[in-house]
Design an enzyme around this catalytic site. Structure first.
Site, mmCIF file in Angstrom:
data_model
loop_
_atom_site.group_PDB
_atom_site.id
_atom_site.type_symbol
_atom_site.label_atom_id
_atom_site.label_comp_id
_atom_site.label_asym_id
_atom_site.label_seq_id
_atom_site.Cartn_x
_atom_site.Cartn_y
_atom_site.Cartn_z
ATOM 1 N N TYR A 90 0.844 -1.209 0.000
ATOM 2 C CA TYR A 90 0.000 0.000 0.000
ATOM 3 C C TYR A 90 0.872 1.249 0.000
ATOM 4 O O TYR A 90 1.876 1.303 0.702
ATOM 5 C CB TYR A 90 -0.894 0.024 1.250
ATOM 6 C CG TYR A 90 -2.354 -0.101 0.883
ATOM 7 C CD1 TYR A 90 -2.970 0.902 0.140
ATOM 8 C CD2 TYR A 90 -3.097 -1.203 1.243
ATOM 9 C CE1 TYR A 90 -4.292 0.796 -0.235
ATOM 10 C CE2 TYR A 90 -4.416 -1.323 0.885
ATOM 11 C CZ TYR A 90 -5.016 -0.318 0.137
ATOM 12 O OH TYR A 90 -6.312 -0.420 -0.232
ATOM 13 N N GLU A 150 -0.583 4.875 -0.212
ATOM 14 C CA GLU A 150 -1.360 6.123 -0.324
ATOM 15 C C GLU A 150 -0.447 7.324 -0.095
ATOM 16 O O GLU A 150 0.401 7.325 0.798
ATOM 17 C CB GLU A 150 -2.490 6.136 0.704
ATOM 18 C CG GLU A 150 -3.674 5.317 0.241
ATOM 19 C CD GLU A 150 -4.797 5.242 1.256
ATOM 20 O OE1 GLU A 150 -4.779 6.005 2.242
ATOM 21 O OE2 GLU A 150 -5.690 4.403 1.058
ATOM 22 N N ASP A 164 -7.528 14.899 -24.004
ATOM 23 C CA ASP A 164 -7.514 13.459 -23.714
ATOM 24 C C ASP A 164 -6.847 12.788 -24.917
ATOM 25 O O ASP A 164 -7.458 12.622 -25.972
ATOM 26 C CB ASP A 164 -8.960 12.987 -23.535
ATOM 27 C CG ASP A 164 -9.072 11.481 -23.346
ATOM 28 O OD1 ASP A 164 -8.062 10.771 -23.528
ATOM 29 O OD2 ASP A 164 -10.182 11.013 -23.037
ATOM 30 N N THR A 198 -4.494 7.175 -21.256
ATOM 31 C CA THR A 198 -4.311 5.822 -20.751
ATOM 32 C C THR A 198 -2.936 5.360 -21.223
ATOM 33 O O THR A 198 -2.305 5.993 -22.075
ATOM 34 C CB THR A 198 -5.398 4.860 -21.266
ATOM 35 O OG1 THR A 198 -5.492 5.010 -22.678
ATOM 36 C CG2 THR A 198 -6.731 5.124 -20.617
ATOM 37 N N LYS A 241 -3.098 1.809 -24.780
ATOM 38 C CA LYS A 241 -3.573 1.825 -26.171
ATOM 39 C C LYS A 241 -2.337 1.898 -27.077
ATOM 40 O O LYS A 241 -1.486 1.027 -27.021
ATOM 41 C CB LYS A 241 -4.556 2.974 -26.377
ATOM 42 C CG LYS A 241 -5.828 2.842 -25.529
ATOM 43 C CD LYS A 241 -6.845 3.907 -25.873
ATOM 44 C CE LYS A 241 -8.159 3.746 -25.138
ATOM 45 N NZ LYS A 241 -8.142 4.274 -23.782
ATOM 46 N N ARG A 280 -2.647 -1.553 -18.293
ATOM 47 C CA ARG A 280 -3.899 -0.797 -18.219
ATOM 48 C C ARG A 280 -3.813 0.192 -17.060
ATOM 49 O O ARG A 280 -4.025 -0.178 -15.900
ATOM 50 C CB ARG A 280 -5.088 -1.727 -18.033
ATOM 51 C CG ARG A 280 -5.326 -2.627 -19.225
ATOM 52 C CD ARG A 280 -6.655 -3.295 -19.129
ATOM 53 N NE ARG A 280 -7.693 -2.336 -19.384
ATOM 54 C CZ ARG A 280 -8.308 -2.199 -20.557
ATOM 55 N NH1 ARG A 280 -7.980 -2.961 -21.574
ATOM 56 N NH2 ARG A 280 -9.254 -1.309 -20.716
HETATM 57 N N1 DSN Z 1 -13.228 2.244 -24.663
HETATM 58 C C1 DSN Z 1 -12.021 2.786 -25.237
HETATM 59 C C2 DSN Z 1 -11.963 2.584 -26.709
HETATM 60 O O1 DSN Z 1 -12.120 1.451 -27.128
HETATM 61 O O2 DSN Z 1 -11.741 3.525 -27.460
HETATM 62 C C3 DSN Z 1 -11.838 4.190 -24.876
HETATM 63 O O3 DSN Z 1 -11.767 4.300 -23.494
#
Ligand code: DSN
Length: 429
Positions: free
Chosen positions: A70, A72, A216, A242, A245, A251
């Site tokens: 942990y 925090e 974003d 994120t 991707k 993730r």
């Molecule tokens: N759900 C994702 C996507 O597939 O684009 C975006 O968060």
């Protein structure tokens, strides 16, 4: 041999034990499912624009013992003892993100993209404040104020969209909406828009109305990291992404901001929205960022764009309509209306043929989101496996054969064999 519920080979016990020695001893059923998922990822041409193949190094970090802890708080200021190592790990991830993206301040703790985005609302807005963002049906994201998301329930989100003719972002209308509604925050970014964004235009609009500019960049962060897409960092007050991707990590998510916003962002993430960070993910993010700083990552990012373009050209040659007529990032959005086929049955047929995609709304779609008129395709996963333009042109040919056959079962079976053979030539990491 296949189980009734799985089209993938049930692995032999010895193979499961080799991949997952501890897990196969305590939970052989789950271990077997994980080996089957490995097979699925290896045997299929994965074209979901938001997915990728994380490296073995990233996956090792994800499953390391640092998950037992942990933490925090932030490095040097935690609520638990025993932070000698994790502080170094988190500082390493932050330093690498700064080196890669050139941001003043970086927070690597958001558990994923939605909490990262929500933290920005929490940092800058009061409930009911006005936000201007891209509508979901035109390529925005749920967290950009969809009524189904907390962001659309707690804030007054005005949506902008695309130009009806070109299907490109309509900056003149965004400016008009901004002048009319005086938003406190403007959001740029998308999850299904196949073109680059003019961040300078967004900055100018935000400045004119005194709004915070949030970008974003979850979908195209890997392209930004590799120099294949302009960076929003010099223009935005805050940038979220994120890490799984096009950036090809675990993730998780990162929030970057200008120095003057650092305290607000950190406070919004912890203790505003989250408790302890997921330390194994922080470690894996550090590995991802180190990989993205290497020259070969720029080659990958450029190839993602070249491959998406090859796919787009192939589809256009086969008479498909594409939203905006092509792409200059990692994704292609196919408008199937003129082909007389809906997105959902086509995506299901393609999956049977070994081509994994997702059905998607197209701008001004008359059909519901559960069975929309579009198909979204992305290049990052198969670019990671080494596909180049020739393989992406074959993908366009396969999609055309399946559509032109009226989703004929025999054609699907033939193509499944061909996709399988091609995948065998391109090992997954
Ligand atoms: N759900 C994702 C996507 O597939 O684009 C975006 O968060």
């Amino acid at each position: 041999m296949n189980s009734p519920t799985s089209p993938f080979p049930i692995p032999a016990q010895a193979a499961v034990a080799e991949s997952f020695p501890a897990l196969s001893a305590t939970d052989p059923q789950l271990a077997s499912l994980l080996v089957q998922e490995e097979s699925r990822q290896r045997l299929k041409v994965r074209l979901i624009a938001s997915e990728n193949y994380a490296s073995g190094a990233v996956r090792e970090a994800c499953s390391s013992v640092i998950t037992n802890q942990y933490s925090e708080g932030y490095p040097g200021s935690r609520y638990y003892e025993g932070q000698q190592i994790v502080d170094q790990v988190e500082r390493l991830a932050i330093a690498r993100a700064k080196a890669l993206f050139g941001a003043d301040h970086v927070n690597v703790q958001p558990h994923s993209g939605s909490p990262a985005n929500l933290s920005v609302y929490l940092a800058f807005l009061k409930p009911g404040d006005t936000v201007l963002a891209m509508q979901l049906a035109h390529g925005g994201h749920l967290t950009h104020g969809s009524k189904a998301s907390i962001t659309g329930k707690y804030w007054n989100v005005i949506h902008y969209g695309l130009d009806a003719q070109s299907k490109l972002i309509d900056y003149a209308t965004i400016r008009e909406l901004a002048l009319q509604h005086k938003p406190k925050m403007i959001i740029a970014g998308h999850s299904a828009y196949p073109r680059q964004i003019d961040f300078a235009a967004f900055r100018a609009i935000a400045d004119e109305v005194g709004a915070i500019l949030m970008v974003d960049m979850a979908h195209f962060a890997g392209l930004v990291a590799g120099g294949a897409h302009p960076s929003p960092v010099p223009y935005a007050d805050v940038v979220t992404t994120t890490t799984h991707k096009s950036l090809r990590g675990p993730r998780g998510a990162i929030v970057m901001c200008r120095a003057e916003h650092a305290a607000k962002i950190d406070k919004a993430i912890f203790p505003g929205l989250q408790g302890g960070p997921h330390n194994a993910i922080t470690a894996a993010i550090a590995v991802t960022l180190q990989e993205a700083l290497r020259p070969e990552f720029a080659t990958y990012a450029g190839q993602c764009v070249a491959n998406a373009r090859a796919l787009a050209h192939g589809l256009l040659e086969h008479g498909f309509d594409l939203v905006t007529g092509g792409t200059d990032n990692h994704l292609v959005l196919v408008d199937l209306r003129r082909k007389g086929i809906a997105g959902k049955p086509l995506a299901a047929a393609l999956d049977r043929a070994g081509l994994v995609t997702n059905y998607n709304a197209v701008p001004w779609d008359e059909q519901p989101p559960q069975n929309p008129s579009g198909l979204r395709l992305g290049s990052p996963s198969m670019t990671t496996r080494g596909f180049r333009e020739a393989e992406f042109r074959r993908i366009a040919d396969w999609i055309a054969r399946i559509v032109d056959s009226g989703l004929n079962g025999k054609v699907i079976e033939e193509i499944a064999e061909e996709t399988h053979q091609l995948c065998a030539c391109f090992p997954m990491p």
